[in-house]
Write a protein that holds these residues in place. Structure first.
Motif, PDB file in Angstrom:
ATOM      1  N   GLY A  36      50.333  40.083  36.064  1.00 22.01           N
ATOM      2  CA  GLY A  36      49.848  40.406  34.727  1.00 22.01           C
ATOM      3  C   GLY A  36      48.634  41.299  34.822  1.00 22.01           C
ATOM      4  O   GLY A  36      48.079  41.537  35.892  1.00 22.01           O
ATOM      5  N   SER A  37      48.194  41.803  33.691  1.00 17.59           N
ATOM      6  CA  SER A  37      47.124  42.798  33.694  1.00 17.59           C
ATOM      7  C   SER A  37      45.805  42.257  34.231  1.00 17.59           C
ATOM      8  O   SER A  37      45.071  42.964  34.914  1.00 17.59           O
ATOM      9  N   ILE A  38      45.482  41.002  33.944  1.00 19.25           N
ATOM     10  CA  ILE A  38      44.210  40.441  34.420  1.00 19.25           C
ATOM     11  C   ILE A  38      44.233  40.315  35.937  1.00 19.25           C
ATOM     12  O   ILE A  38      43.308  40.737  36.617  1.00 19.25           O
ATOM     13  N   ARG A  39      45.319  39.769  36.473  1.00 18.76           N
ATOM     14  CA  ARG A  39      45.391  39.604  37.930  1.00 18.76           C
ATOM     15  C   ARG A  39      45.506  40.939  38.625  1.00 18.76           C
ATOM     16  O   ARG A  39      44.995  41.104  39.718  1.00 18.76           O
ATOM     17  N   GLU A  40      46.175  41.906  38.007  1.00 19.50           N
ATOM     18  CA  GLU A  40      46.300  43.221  38.627  1.00 19.50           C
ATOM     19  C   GLU A  40      44.952  43.914  38.710  1.00 19.50           C
ATOM     20  O   GLU A  40      44.697  44.688  39.618  1.00 19.50           O
ATOM     21  N   ALA A  41      44.084  43.654  37.756  1.00 18.97           N
ATOM     22  CA  ALA A  41      42.767  44.279  37.755  1.00 18.97           C
ATOM     23  C   ALA A  41      41.904  43.733  38.882  1.00 18.97           C
ATOM     24  O   ALA A  41      41.005  44.416  39.367  1.00 18.97           O
ATOM     25  N   GLY A  42      42.159  42.516  39.327  1.00 21.21           N
ATOM     26  CA  GLY A  42      41.391  41.924  40.416  1.00 21.21           C
ATOM     27  C   GLY A  42      40.061  41.403  39.909  1.00 21.21           C
ATOM     28  O   GLY A  42      39.857  41.166  38.723  1.00 21.21           O
ATOM     29  N   GLY A  43      39.117  41.210  40.812  1.00 19.69           N
ATOM     30  CA  GLY A  43      37.801  40.733  40.430  1.00 19.69           C
ATOM     31  C   GLY A  43      37.796  39.256  40.114  1.00 19.69           C
ATOM     32  O   GLY A  43      38.705  38.509  40.458  1.00 19.69           O
ATOM     33  N   SER A  44      36.739  38.832  39.429  1.00 19.73           N
ATOM     34  CA  SER A  44      36.539  37.406  39.136  1.00 19.73           C
ATOM     35  C   SER A  44      37.636  36.831  38.269  1.00 19.73           C
ATOM     36  O   SER A  44      38.080  35.705  38.481  1.00 19.73           O
ATOM     37  N   PHE A  45      38.073  37.608  37.266  1.00 13.89           N
ATOM     38  CA  PHE A  45      39.120  37.090  36.381  1.00 13.89           C
ATOM     39  C   PHE A  45      40.432  36.904  37.136  1.00 13.89           C
ATOM     40  O   PHE A  45      41.150  35.933  36.914  1.00 13.89           O
ATOM     41  N   GLY A  46      40.740  37.826  38.031  1.00 14.71           N
ATOM     42  CA  GLY A  46      41.963  37.697  38.833  1.00 14.71           C
ATOM     43  C   GLY A  46      41.915  36.477  39.725  1.00 14.71           C
ATOM     44  O   GLY A  46      42.893  35.747  39.855  1.00 14.71           O
ATOM     45  N   LYS A  47      40.769  36.243  40.356  1.00 13.99           N
ATOM     46  CA  LYS A  47      40.614  35.069  41.216  1.00 13.99           C
ATOM     47  C   LYS A  47      40.677  33.789  40.399  1.00 13.99           C
ATOM     48  O   LYS A  47      41.263  32.791  40.826  1.00 13.99           O
ATOM     49  N   MET A  48      40.067  33.806  39.210  1.00 13.32           N
ATOM     50  CA  MET A  48      40.092  32.631  38.344  1.00 13.32           C
ATOM     51  C   MET A  48      41.531  32.339  37.901  1.00 13.32           C
ATOM     52  O   MET A  48      41.960  31.177  37.882  1.00 13.32           O
ATOM     53  N   GLU A  49      42.285  33.384  37.566  1.00 19.24           N
ATOM     54  CA  GLU A  49      43.676  33.203  37.156  1.00 19.24           C
ATOM     55  C   GLU A  49      44.504  32.632  38.304  1.00 19.24           C
ATOM     56  O   GLU A  49      45.326  31.744  38.102  1.00 19.24           O
ATOM     57  N   ALA A  50      44.269  33.115  39.526  1.00 22.65           N
ATOM     58  CA  ALA A  50      44.972  32.583  40.697  1.00 22.65           C
ATOM     59  C   ALA A  50      44.609  31.112  40.903  1.00 22.65           C
ATOM     60  O   ALA A  50      45.471  30.291  41.229  1.00 22.65           O
ATOM     61  N   ALA A  51      43.332  30.763  40.706  1.00 22.53           N
ATOM     62  CA  ALA A  51      42.904  29.372  40.844  1.00 22.53           C
ATOM     63  C   ALA A  51      43.560  28.487  39.787  1.00 22.53           C
ATOM     64  O   ALA A  51      43.985  27.361  40.077  1.00 22.53           O
ATOM     65  N   HIS A  52      43.668  28.991  38.548  1.00 21.56           N
ATOM     66  CA  HIS A  52      44.329  28.214  37.485  1.00 21.56           C
ATOM     67  C   HIS A  52      45.797  28.006  37.816  1.00 21.56           C
ATOM     68  O   HIS A  52      46.346  26.922  37.574  1.00 21.56           O
ATOM     69  N   GLU A  53      46.425  29.041  38.359  1.00 22.37           N
ATOM     70  CA  GLU A  53      47.831  28.925  38.737  1.00 22.37           C
ATOM     71  C   GLU A  53      47.999  27.885  39.842  1.00 22.37           C
ATOM     72  O   GLU A  53      48.897  27.042  39.777  1.00 22.37           O
ATOM     73  N   ASP A  54      47.134  27.927  40.841  1.00 18.55           N
ATOM     74  CA  ASP A  54      47.184  26.941  41.919  1.00 18.55           C
ATOM     75  C   ASP A  54      46.994  25.530  41.365  1.00 18.55           C
ATOM     76  O   ASP A  54      47.697  24.597  41.761  1.00 18.55           O
ATOM     77  N   GLN A  55      46.040  25.364  40.455  1.00 20.00           N
ATOM     78  CA  GLN A  55      45.767  24.057  39.867  1.00 20.00           C
ATOM     79  C   GLN A  55      46.962  23.554  39.074  1.00 20.00           C
ATOM     80  O   GLN A  55      47.305  22.373  39.135  1.00 20.00           O
ATOM     81  N   TYR A  56      47.613  24.458  38.340  1.00 20.14           N
ATOM     82  CA  TYR A  56      48.792  24.086  37.560  1.00 20.14           C
ATOM     83  C   TYR A  56      49.884  23.529  38.477  1.00 20.14           C
ATOM     84  O   TYR A  56      50.461  22.467  38.215  1.00 20.14           O
TER      85      TYR A  56
END
Length: 104
Positions: A36-56
């Motif tokens: 998605g656009s947030i993860r593709e952009a990278g940075g803190s939001f991308g890492k946070m989204e990856a962490a949320h996905e892992d938690q899910y």
């Protein structure tokens, strides 16, 4: 010719490993993939989204394991009840045999 093919294959394998380096969520093509656009952009939001996905998925796995445990406990209880019923039937049959022997 065979050596050239082997060398080419090795180089392609190393190239794909280099492209996959990086942390999850650090941008498209860097191990985070296109999520998605947030993860593709990278940075803190991308890492946070990856962490949320892992938690899910961690929570989902915990729920599945708990459900499996509960189902196994139910199955154990069912089989224990069956054992009890079979034991009662065995005792009834033994009593009938004893009664038949006494009558003769």
């Amino acid at each position: 010719m065979q050596r050239a093919v082997t060398t080419f294959s090795r180089n392609m394998a190393m190239l794909s490993q280099v492209r996959m380096s990086g942390e999850r969520g650090s941008g498209a093509g860097k191990g985070g993939g296109g999520g998605g656009s947030i993860r593709e952009a990278g940075g803190s939001f991308g890492k946070m989204e990856a962490a949320h996905e892992d938690q899910y998925f961690y929570n989902l796995q915990k729920q599945q394991i708990q459900k499996l445990k509960n189902d196994l406990h139910d199955e154990i209880a069912f089989h224990e009840e069956q054992i009890k019923r079979h034991q009662e039937a065995i005792n009834r049959h033994k009593k009938r045999i004893t009664n038949m022997t006494e009558e003769q």
